[in-house]
Structure formats: structure tokens, C-alpha cells
Design an enzyme around this catalytic site. Structure first.
Site, mmCIF file in Angstrom:
data_model
loop_
_atom_site.group_PDB
_atom_site.id
_atom_site.type_symbol
_atom_site.label_atom_id
_atom_site.label_comp_id
_atom_site.label_asym_id
_atom_site.label_seq_id
_atom_site.Cartn_x
_atom_site.Cartn_y
_atom_site.Cartn_z
ATOM 1 N N CYS A 51 34.110 43.116 103.237
ATOM 2 C CA CYS A 51 32.931 43.768 103.813
ATOM 3 C C CYS A 51 32.476 43.014 105.066
ATOM 4 O O CYS A 51 31.289 42.765 105.268
ATOM 5 C CB CYS A 51 31.809 43.883 102.789
ATOM 6 S SG CYS A 51 31.451 42.395 101.842
ATOM 7 N N GLY A 52 33.456 42.616 105.877
ATOM 8 C CA GLY A 52 33.153 41.964 107.140
ATOM 9 C C GLY A 52 32.484 40.611 106.957
ATOM 10 O O GLY A 52 32.814 39.848 106.041
#
Length: 292
Positions: A88-89
Site C-alpha cells: 500500500c505504498g
């Protein structure tokens, strides 16, 4: 220049990766709708709860209730709320970075720091610091209010036992689908809000008086633990929605990157094939010339 088979295998591999990232983007998008709706429905409740607590605590002395006791801060506990899963980055990394920054700040002031993590990613990053007191893992995927109650009871017991003089919570606040920022809030002690007499009249607007039954102190004894439950559950809801939004964005960027790689590899494949065809033609022409 790489061979045709090598480039073709790379193109095939990147296409499969793009299919996976696209599917993950669609799953995150579907989960985001539910998580965002749940979070937005809870926000007004948390806000009204905070208003009621503000009205009740206005004018109260901090020594009236143990959870409102303000004492000299020698030890601080930081509750770090992250997700259990990655991809998720920089969402989890930003929360962890903020927690480490806050930890260094307190240690520089000579305070003892302990950490409680909610979510596996926070535990994996902060356990090496040696300050991890407790971790709550594998609950962020399907958490309920009883999970927040369990966390609240744990940090409350430590606060009442004198193991911590202050408790802060750090979580990822959902601003929009594209923006999620680390948020720091003080959980304990719960500080009373100034009474109406202490607030300038022009800032209060319309005012009214309330009569409480039973006594406000008795009500606060019940509401203070519930207030902590609400605060922690709200932070978990914010992280849940932020996680899916960050993953959706990350997977969308990954899919676009795969498409760019496929374009570049296709051009490389065409150049390699052209070079191979040119080489074969030159061999044929050279053989024909040798036969003359």
C-alpha cells in the site's frame, strides 16, 4: 542485445504482473467503498461523543477521576496503528517514521518511552527498537469494537498502574482517496475542557445550561473508558479506509508502470527481431556472393 526468447519471456512475465496488480486494485477499490462508508458513518458519532465529554468535563478538576489525573511526565506510551498487510505504498512507512520521530523527541527530553502496536507492519518495524511492550496483530482485516476495548483496557491498566504518565496514539488519517496523513493525538490523561466562564463570550455563541442525573462525576466514571474505546476504534477505522485507498493508488501506479515496461520491452523485442532478420539476410546474401 538480449535474445528474442529472453525479451519475450520478460514481456509475458510483466503482463502477468499487470494482471495481478489490476486485480488487486479492483479488490482494494471494492473494499474501500465499504471501509470509507463505515468510517464516515462513525465520524459524527465520535464527534458528538467528544462534545458530550467536553460539556461534562468543563470545570472539572483533573484529580476527580484517575483517567484525568495529570502528573509529571516521566514515561510515555505510544500506540501505533498500522495495517497488517503491505503493498500500500508508503502509507505504513509514513506512520512508522512519525512514531520514530516522536519517540526520539521524548527520549531527547529524558522520558522513558514504550510502544504498543496495532497491526503487523508496525510490530515488524518497531520490535527492533527494544521498546515494544505489546502488539495486537492480525485484527486490522476484520476488527470490531471489542478489539478496540481490549486495546483500551491494556493501555488504561498500564496508565493506572503508573507504568506510563501519558499515552499518545499515531494513525493514518483518511483525508481523501489520494491523501492519507499520519495523525498524532493524546489519549491519556483525558484533559478537561475549559468551562464557559473561561471562554470569551464572542467565541461561544448561543449557550445553555444542562442538568445531569446522576452526578457528572458518576457519569464520567462510565463514559471515560467508553470514550477511549471510541477514540481507538475511530483510529482503526481511519487506518482501515486509508489502507485500502493507499493500496488502490499503489496498485494503479504499478499497473501503469507495467504497461510502460511492456511498451519498452516490445520496442526492444522488435529491434532484436529486426536485427536477427537483418543478420539472416546478410548471411544469405553473403552465401550467394560466395557461390558466384
Amino acid at each position: 542485445m538480449p535474445g528474442l526468447k529472453d525479451v519475450k519471456d520478460k514481456i509475458s512475465g510483466v503482463k502477468k504482473t499487470a494482471q495481478i496488480t489490476k486485480a488487486m486494485n479492483m479488490v482494494a477499490s471494492a473494499k474501500l467503498r465499504g471501509a470509507q462508508e463505515k468510517m464516515e458513518r462513525f465520524r459524527p458519532y465520535a464527534g458528538k461523543f467528544a462534545e458530550a465529554m467536553s460539556d461534562l468535563s468543563g470545570g472539572m478538576e483533573s484529580t476527580d477521576l484517575p483517567l484525568m489525573e495529570v502528573r509529571e511526565v516521566k514515561s510515555v506510551e505510544i500506540v501505533v496503528v498500522t495495517s497488517d498487510r503491505g503493498l500500500c505504498g508508503s502509507f505504513n512507512a509514513n506512520i512508522i517514521k512519525e512514531a520514530e520521530k516522536l519517540k526520539r523527541k521524548y527520549e531527547a527530553e529524558g522520558k522513558q518511552v514504550s510502544v504498543v502496536t496495532v497491526g503487523k507492519k508496525g510490530m515488524q518495524a518497531l520490535k527492533k527498537t527494544g521498546t515494544l511492550r505489546k502488539s495486537f496483530n492480525d485484527i486490522m482485516g476484520s476488527f470490531q469494537m471489542f478489539n478496540a476495548r481490549e486495546i483500551s483496557q491494556d493501555i488504561t491498566e498500564a496508565f493506572l498502574a503508573g507504568e506510563s504518565d501519558q499515552v499518545d496514539i499515531i494513525y493514518g488519517k483518511f483525508i481523501s482517496v489520494g491523501v492519507q496523513r499520519p495523525e498524532v493525538e493524546e489519549l491519556l490523561p483525558i484533559k478537561p475542557v475549559a468551562s464557559e466562564e473561561d471562554v470569551p463570550q464572542e467565541t461561544t455563541g448561543a449557550t445553555g445550561s444542562y442538568t445531569y442525573e446522576p452526578d457528572p462525576n458518576e457519569i464520567m466514571e462510565v463514559l471515560l473508558p467508553l470514550y477511549l474505546n471510541v477514540q481507538i476504534y475511530h483510529a482503526m477505522l481511519e487506518v482501515g479506509a486509508s489502507e485500502h485507498a493507499a493500496r488502490m493508488t499503489a496498485m494503479d501506479n504499478a499497473t501503469k508502470a507495467c504497461k510502460d515496461m511492456i511498451t519498452d520491452l516490445t520496442q526492444l523485442y522488435n529491434k532484436a527481431r529486426q536485427a536477427a532478420v537483418t543478420g539472416e539476410l546478410m548471411d544469405i546474401v553473403g552465401g550467394a556472393e560466395a557461390l558466384k
